[in-house]
Design an enzyme around this catalytic site. Structure first.
Site, PDB file in Angstrom:
ATOM      1  N   LYS A  24      41.837  43.151  57.965  1.00  0.00           N
ATOM      2  CA  LYS A  24      41.931  41.724  57.622  1.00  0.00           C
ATOM      3  C   LYS A  24      43.380  41.337  57.336  1.00  0.00           C
ATOM      4  CE  LYS A  24      39.391  40.164  54.020  1.00  0.00           C
ATOM      5  NZ  LYS A  24      40.103  39.434  52.973  1.00  0.00           N
ATOM      6  N   ARG A  29      48.222  38.301  59.359  1.00  0.00           N
ATOM      7  CA  ARG A  29      49.675  38.333  59.590  1.00  0.00           C
ATOM      8  C   ARG A  29      50.011  38.221  61.078  1.00  0.00           C
ATOM      9  NH1 ARG A  29      48.470  40.643  54.856  1.00  0.00           N
ATOM     10  NH2 ARG A  29      50.017  40.916  53.222  1.00  0.00           N
ATOM     11  N   GLY A  95      42.029  33.935  50.367  1.00  0.00           N
ATOM     12  CA  GLY A  95      43.220  33.905  49.508  1.00  0.00           C
ATOM     13  C   GLY A  95      44.451  34.346  50.276  1.00  0.00           C
ATOM     14  N   ARG A 123      40.741  29.702  42.517  1.00  0.00           N
ATOM     15  CA  ARG A 123      41.682  30.827  42.356  1.00  0.00           C
ATOM     16  C   ARG A 123      43.106  30.342  42.095  1.00  0.00           C
ATOM     17  NH1 ARG A 123      40.582  35.120  47.009  1.00  0.00           N
ATOM     18  NH2 ARG A 123      41.962  36.382  45.728  1.00  0.00           N
ATOM     19  N   SER A 167      51.362  42.029  43.831  1.00  0.00           N
ATOM     20  CA  SER A 167      50.598  41.242  44.792  1.00  0.00           C
ATOM     21  C   SER A 167      51.320  41.161  46.133  1.00  0.00           C
ATOM     22  CB  SER A 167      50.355  39.825  44.246  1.00  0.00           C
ATOM     23  OG  SER A 167      49.872  39.002  45.284  1.00  0.00           O
ATOM     24  N   GLN A 169      50.253  39.469  48.534  1.00  0.00           N
ATOM     25  CA  GLN A 169      50.162  38.079  48.992  1.00  0.00           C
ATOM     26  C   GLN A 169      51.379  37.288  48.517  1.00  0.00           C
ATOM     27  OE1 GLN A 169      46.366  36.601  47.659  1.00  0.00           O
ATOM     28  NE2 GLN A 169      45.221  37.885  49.085  1.00  0.00           N
ATOM     29  N   ASP A 318      41.008  46.389  46.487  1.00  0.00           N
ATOM     30  CA  ASP A 318      39.753  45.818  47.000  1.00  0.00           C
ATOM     31  C   ASP A 318      38.618  46.845  47.032  1.00  0.00           C
ATOM     32  OD1 ASP A 318      41.007  43.390  47.364  1.00  0.00           O
ATOM     33  OD2 ASP A 318      41.478  43.745  49.468  1.00  0.00           O
ATOM     34  N   ARG A 393      32.499  41.509  49.089  1.00  0.00           N
ATOM     35  CA  ARG A 393      32.575  42.930  48.696  1.00  0.00           C
ATOM     36  C   ARG A 393      31.562  43.274  47.604  1.00  0.00           C
ATOM     37  NH1 ARG A 393      36.733  44.300  51.920  1.00  0.00           N
ATOM     38  NH2 ARG A 393      38.575  42.963  51.865  1.00  0.00           N
TER      39      ARG A 393
END
Ligand code: S3P
Length: 443
Positions: A24, A29, A95, A123, A167, A169, A318, A393
């Site tokens: 993912k 990306r 996210g 979030r 993070s 992200q 995760d 998940r």
């Protein structure tokens, strides 16, 4: 008619060889860098889950040509930058999608409005807005830095930003902003997944990465043009984790997941399961498009509880939900600490795993930033009806649990599984799992 639910029950051993869906993180990306680049990027093995499809649609609204050529095979025609979208960009549940796209959009003199589903709208976006604001972007959003949000970018200043939380992200959002601004330096005290850095290099950017203690300093010059490339997306270790753990906890099982990404920043779960005594073997290790991949075989194992080193968290953030399921079948306590970030994922994953496992007769202790599971030594009651709060998940973890418990386990909102692992139910059934559905599947 009741709402759609799935129920997993114990049905003998799991056997076979499967391929995990495309990663993912890398899929998002590939589409974003492809859109930022000049020329054609062809992606093979793209994850076709809802999250990534949202990013594909978003790239189209920022001006790229995006075309699906076949299963997992996509073509992105980048225009060397982002144009202003004509409508709101809806990132769904993703996210990663929204935070990386906001970073990329901040580099351009355009206004873009972002929203998402109920989970994404709750979030925190402040973690990305803070560095983007320091670079000169502005925005208006709901209280608490929440979506919907309108971002105005362009004319960014350089920044040296130390990540307050580990993070990838946030790191990636700053890098993508810096790329189209005047550059940036990102200091991460703990190393997180490095797909953005690897892929920027693959698309022709110069990027310097220096190891600093257990973290890294990443230096990227601004104004660098990217050039379209071919990307081969490896199998997602975060998805492979489900059949792997299912095999470990189900008597007589042996399952191989082929072509799984083995990037060291992503395989903390394999290390942890190994320490728990899992029978895992990795074969056919090879390089595919700048990433290491291999085939992972898991066989039913008697697991022992362990204390997971907190510094391992970024490499398996995760995977704690499915680790908690493995821990439920182990002998003794598995202590998972330093995982506060789990509370701000698609749901509060510490709270939902604690509640779901407890409803299946597992002894759990919840801490503000931790979860402790006392295993049943191979025997777990099950019987829970688990509330997933729409978290893919949480749903998959409890279905795997139900494959080995004495009583079946039911999960709600299973439609959300398609955000990251669209073929999950079929793949698990193909290995021998029994998963029944009832209620009305939403259109
Ligand atoms: C991701 C980074 C992680 C992870 C998410 C994907 C990425 O989030 O939980 O599923 O692709 O960069 P954080 O960066 O917020 O830890």
């Amino acid at each position: 008619m009741t709402a759609w639910r799935l129920t997993a029950r114990r049905a003998g051993s799991l056997k076979g060889t499967v391929r995990a869906p495309g990663d993912k993180s890398i899929s998002h990306r590939a589409l974003i860098l492809g859109a930022l680049a000049q020329g054609v990027t062809e992606v093979e093995g793209l994850l076709e889950g809802d999250d990534v499809r949202r990013t594909a649609a978003a790239m189209q609204s920022f001006g790229a040509g995006v075309q699906r050529l076949g299963e997992g095979h996509w073509r992105v025609e980048g225009r060397g930058g982002f144009a202003e979208p004509g409508d709101v960009v809806d990132c769904g549940n993703a996210g990663t999608g929204v935070r990386l796209i906001m970073g990329a959009a901040a580099g351009f003199d355009i206004a873009s409005t972002f929203t998402g589903d109920g989970s994404l709208r709750s979030r925190p976006m402040n973690r990305v807005l803070k560095p983007l604001g320091e670079m000169g972007a502005s925005w208006i959003c709901r209280s608490g830095g929440r979506l919907p949000l309108t971002l105005k970018g362009g004319n960014l200043k350089p920044i040296a930003y130390r990540l307050p939380e580990p993070s990838a992200q946030v790191k990636s959002a700053v890098l993508l902003a810096g790329l189209n601004g005047q550059g940036c330096e990102v200091i991460e005290p703990e190393a997180t997944r490095d797909h953005t850095e690897r892929m920027l290099r693959g698309f022709g950017a110069e990027i310097e990465v220096r190891e600093e203690g257990s973290g890294r300093r990443i230096v990227l010059a601004g104004g660098q043009a990217l050039k379209g490339i071919r990307v081969h997306v490896p199998g997602d270790p975060s998805s492979a984790a489900f059949p792997i753990v299912a095999a470990l906890i189900t008597a007589g099982s042996a399952v191989t997941v082929e072509g799984m990404l083995l990037n060291p920043a992503r395989i903390g779960l394999l290390d942890t399961l190994g320490e728990m005594g899992a029978d895992l073997s990795v074969t056919n290790v090879r390089d595919e498009g700048g990433e290491t991949v291999g085939d992972v075989t898991a066989r039913h194992s008697e697991l022992e509880g362990v204390e997971v080193p907190p510094e391992r968290a970024p490499s398996m953030i995760d995977e704690y939900p499915i680790l908690a399921v493995a821990a439920a079948f182990a002998t003794g306590r598995t202590v998972m600490r330093g995982i506060g970030e789990m509370r701000v994922k698609e749901s509060d994953r510490i709270a939902l795993m604690a509640a779901g496992l407890a409803s299946c007769g597992v002894e759990v202790e919840e801490e503000p930033e931790g979860l402790i599971v006392t295993g049943g030594g191979g025997k777990v009651r099950g019987g829970g009806r688990v509330t997933t709060h729409g978290d893919h998940r949480i749903a998959m973890s409890h279905l795997v649990l139900g494959m080995a418990t004495e009583e079946p386990v039911t999960v709600d909102e299973p439609g959300m599984i398609a955000t990251s692992f669209p073929g999950f139910v079929a793949l698990m059934r193909g290995l021998g799992a029994e998963i029944a559905e009832d209620g009305l599947q939403p259109a």
